[in-house]
Design a protein around this motif. Structure first.
Motif, PDB file in Angstrom:
ATOM      1  N   ALA A  35      -5.420 -34.967-119.113  1.00 52.39           N
ATOM      2  CA  ALA A  35      -6.658 -35.261-119.840  1.00 52.39           C
ATOM      3  C   ALA A  35      -7.876 -34.829-119.033  1.00 52.39           C
ATOM      4  N   CYS A  36      -7.862 -35.114-117.734  1.00 45.52           N
ATOM      5  CA  CYS A  36      -8.989 -34.717-116.883  1.00 45.52           C
ATOM      6  C   CYS A  36      -9.113 -33.198-116.808  1.00 45.52           C
ATOM      7  N   CYS A  37      -7.973 -32.501-116.757  1.00 45.77           N
ATOM      8  CA  CYS A  37      -8.011 -31.042-116.739  1.00 45.77           C
ATOM      9  C   CYS A  37      -8.555 -30.499-118.052  1.00 45.77           C
ATOM     10  N   GLN A  38      -8.259 -31.175-119.157  1.00 47.24           N
ATOM     11  CA  GLN A  38      -8.766 -30.730-120.448  1.00 47.24           C
ATOM     12  C   GLN A  38     -10.281 -30.932-120.524  1.00 47.24           C
ATOM     13  N   VAL A  39     -10.789 -31.963-119.860  1.00 42.68           N
ATOM     14  CA  VAL A  39     -12.245 -32.121-119.760  1.00 42.68           C
ATOM     15  C   VAL A  39     -12.836 -30.900-119.063  1.00 42.68           C
ATOM     16  N   GLY A  40     -12.161 -30.440-118.013  1.00 39.91           N
ATOM     17  CA  GLY A  40     -12.612 -29.244-117.317  1.00 39.91           C
ATOM     18  C   GLY A  40     -12.655 -28.043-118.231  1.00 39.91           C
ATOM     19  N   TYR A  41     -11.710 -27.958-119.166  1.00 41.30           N
ATOM     20  CA  TYR A  41     -11.694 -26.854-120.139  1.00 41.30           C
ATOM     21  C   TYR A  41     -12.960 -26.859-120.983  1.00 41.30           C
ATOM     22  N   PHE A  42     -13.328 -28.034-121.530  1.00 39.18           N
ATOM     23  CA  PHE A  42     -14.489 -28.104-122.413  1.00 39.18           C
ATOM     24  C   PHE A  42     -15.797 -27.910-121.656  1.00 39.18           C
ATOM     25  N   VAL A  43     -15.885 -28.470-120.458  1.00 37.51           N
ATOM     26  CA  VAL A  43     -17.121 -28.358-119.695  1.00 37.51           C
ATOM     27  C   VAL A  43     -17.297 -26.944-119.135  1.00 37.51           C
ATOM     28  N   LEU A  44     -16.229 -26.398-118.540  1.00 38.16           N
ATOM     29  CA  LEU A  44     -16.316 -25.066-117.958  1.00 38.16           C
ATOM     30  C   LEU A  44     -16.474 -23.989-119.023  1.00 38.16           C
ATOM     31  N   SER A  45     -15.932 -24.225-120.221  1.00 33.46           N
ATOM     32  CA  SER A  45     -16.061 -23.243-121.298  1.00 33.46           C
ATOM     33  C   SER A  45     -17.516 -23.017-121.672  1.00 33.46           C
ATOM     34  N   ASP A  46     -18.352 -24.032-121.501  1.00 31.51           N
ATOM     35  CA  ASP A  46     -19.754 -23.927-121.892  1.00 31.51           C
ATOM     36  C   ASP A  46     -20.651 -23.545-120.730  1.00 31.51           C
ATOM     37  N   HIS A  47     -20.076 -23.393-119.554  1.00 35.62           N
ATOM     38  CA  HIS A  47     -20.868 -23.164-118.343  1.00 35.62           C
ATOM     39  C   HIS A  47     -21.418 -21.744-118.316  1.00 35.62           C
ATOM     40  N   GLY A  48     -22.669 -21.608-118.030  1.00 34.03           N
ATOM     41  CA  GLY A  48     -23.277 -20.304-117.826  1.00 34.03           C
ATOM     42  C   GLY A  48     -23.736 -19.600-119.080  1.00 34.03           C
ATOM     43  N   GLY A  49     -23.712 -20.289-120.230  1.00 36.09           N
ATOM     44  CA  GLY A  49     -24.078 -19.631-121.470  1.00 36.09           C
ATOM     45  C   GLY A  49     -25.569 -19.440-121.662  1.00 36.09           C
ATOM     46  N   ASP A  50     -26.408 -20.179-120.938  1.00 31.96           N
ATOM     47  CA  ASP A  50     -27.854 -20.077-121.148  1.00 31.96           C
ATOM     48  C   ASP A  50     -28.569 -19.450-119.958  1.00 31.96           C
ATOM     49  N   GLU A  51     -27.837 -18.720-119.110  1.00 35.01           N
ATOM     50  CA  GLU A  51     -28.462 -18.060-117.980  1.00 35.01           C
ATOM     51  C   GLU A  51     -29.137 -16.769-118.445  1.00 35.01           C
ATOM     52  N   ALA A  52     -29.946 -16.168-117.574  1.00 32.42           N
ATOM     53  CA  ALA A  52     -30.623 -14.921-117.922  1.00 32.42           C
ATOM     54  C   ALA A  52     -29.607 -13.839-118.269  1.00 32.42           C
ATOM     55  N   GLU A  53     -28.500 -13.836-117.545  1.00 35.09           N
ATOM     56  CA  GLU A  53     -27.377 -12.939-117.842  1.00 35.09           C
ATOM     57  C   GLU A  53     -26.162 -13.809-118.132  1.00 35.09           C
TER      58      GLU A  53
END
Length: 327
Positions: free
Chosen positions: A160-178
């Motif tokens: 379950a904790c690893c699946q949290v990592g999936y959802f959080v990391l999947s959204d990481h970096g989407g609003d950066e300049a690049e």
């Protein structure tokens, strides 16, 4: 209008991802019953998908320099961690119990947003999680065989904790300049996951003759290679790609609740294709999960207005994109 269309597209992608992930068990079970070890099936799944995504990995090879920590985290948590912990858990506790604990992930995502990132969470999203988890209790019929094996429960919680990592990391970096391309993250995540699972599953001891034969699916002989192809291409490549893009268009907590439909879809597919019939409580639970997912999706979490407390990006003064609305 644009945001509404983006959320609708995100919901469709999240549902497609849930369907693709949900179909993995229906294809994998006949292979396991034919003689393959469950961990060998997982290794074939991840390694095959990694090979398919190799051209994507090469195209985004700059990510190895830009985001090594993100790629390593996605591979270890979102790919290898979820798979390995779940299959280890079901060797000690009932599958239904392990699945229910693993799908506590949406609630854990909300806890992450609320207590680690210190951002408000809408009541509707919280209510949706409660309904979805309550429905899952009925879907997996957890009362049919509960055994309190501490290590098994901890392994399921690890999934379950690893699946949290999936959802959080999947959204990481989407609003950066690049922005970080999610396809590149998936490709390298699968490659890293395949390497890790090679040491865990030890595929050199696999019974390869099974792959050249047939497997029984609800009384029908199906070529093993065809089932493996479904697992690799649909249940892994398509599932991860649509899932990660859905998180970008929705939010980690909303996409997490919609992903709970995987358990419902898996049960329905098993009913139709494998003859594993649903009981009354399971049908009721499936309806409750659907209601919970709809309620959560109908609310838009508030976007952060500054650096996210508790994240590794906060120290650099940047803003993590987890929890933002559709692009």
């Amino acid at each position: 209008m644009h945001a509404s269309q983006g959320r609708s597209a995100g919901l469709g992608l999240a549902l497609a991802s849930a369907f693709a992930f949900g179909g993995s068990g229906v294809a994998a079970k006949p292979l396991i019953e034919a003689g393959l070890d469950p961990l060998h099936v997982v290794w074939l799944r991840v390694t095959g998908a990694a090979l398919v995504m190799l051209p994507v990995a090469w195209r985004h090879r700059a990510l190895l320099r830009r985001k090594p920590a993100l790629l390593a985290g996605f591979g270890l948590l979102a790919v290898a961690g979820v798979q390995a912990c779940y299959f280890a858990a079901i060797s000690r506790i009932p599958v239904g119990v392990a699945l229910l604990i693993e799908y506590l992930a949406p609630a854990l995502v909300l806890a992450w947003v609320r207590f680690v990132q210190r951002r408000p969470v809408t009541r509707a999203a919280g209510a949706g999680v409660v309904l979805a988890v309550g429905g899952l209790v009925c879907v997996v019929e957890v009362w049919s065989g509960l055994r309190f094996d501490l290590l098994g429960l901890l392994l399921a919680l690890g999934a379950a904790c690893c699946q949290v990592g999936y959802f959080v990391l999947s959204d990481h970096g989407g609003d950066e300049a690049e922005p970080v391309d999610p396809l590149g993250v998936i490709a390298y995540g699968l490659l890293i996951g395949a390497v890790v699972l090679t040491f865990v599953a030890r595929p050199w001891g696999m019974d390869r003759q099974v792959l050249g034969g047939t497997a029984d699916m609800g009384g029908t002989a199906v070529p093993a290679w065809l089932l493996l192809g479904w697992i690799v291409l649909v249940a892994t490549v398509v599932a991860y790609v649509t899932g990660v893009i859905a998180v970008r268009r929705l939010s980690p907590q909303v996409a997490g609740v919609v992903a709970c439909l995987e358990a419902v879809i898996a049960t329905v597919l098993a009913w139709v294709l494998l003859g594993e019939h649903l009981s009354g409580p399971q049908i009721l639970g499936g309806a409750v999960v659907l209601v919970g997912a709809f309620i959560a999706q109908s609310s838009t979490p508030k976007a952060p207005s500054g650096p996210v407390a508790g994240s590794d990006r906060a120290a650099a003064g940047d803003e993590l994109s987890a929890g933002r609305t559709a692009t």
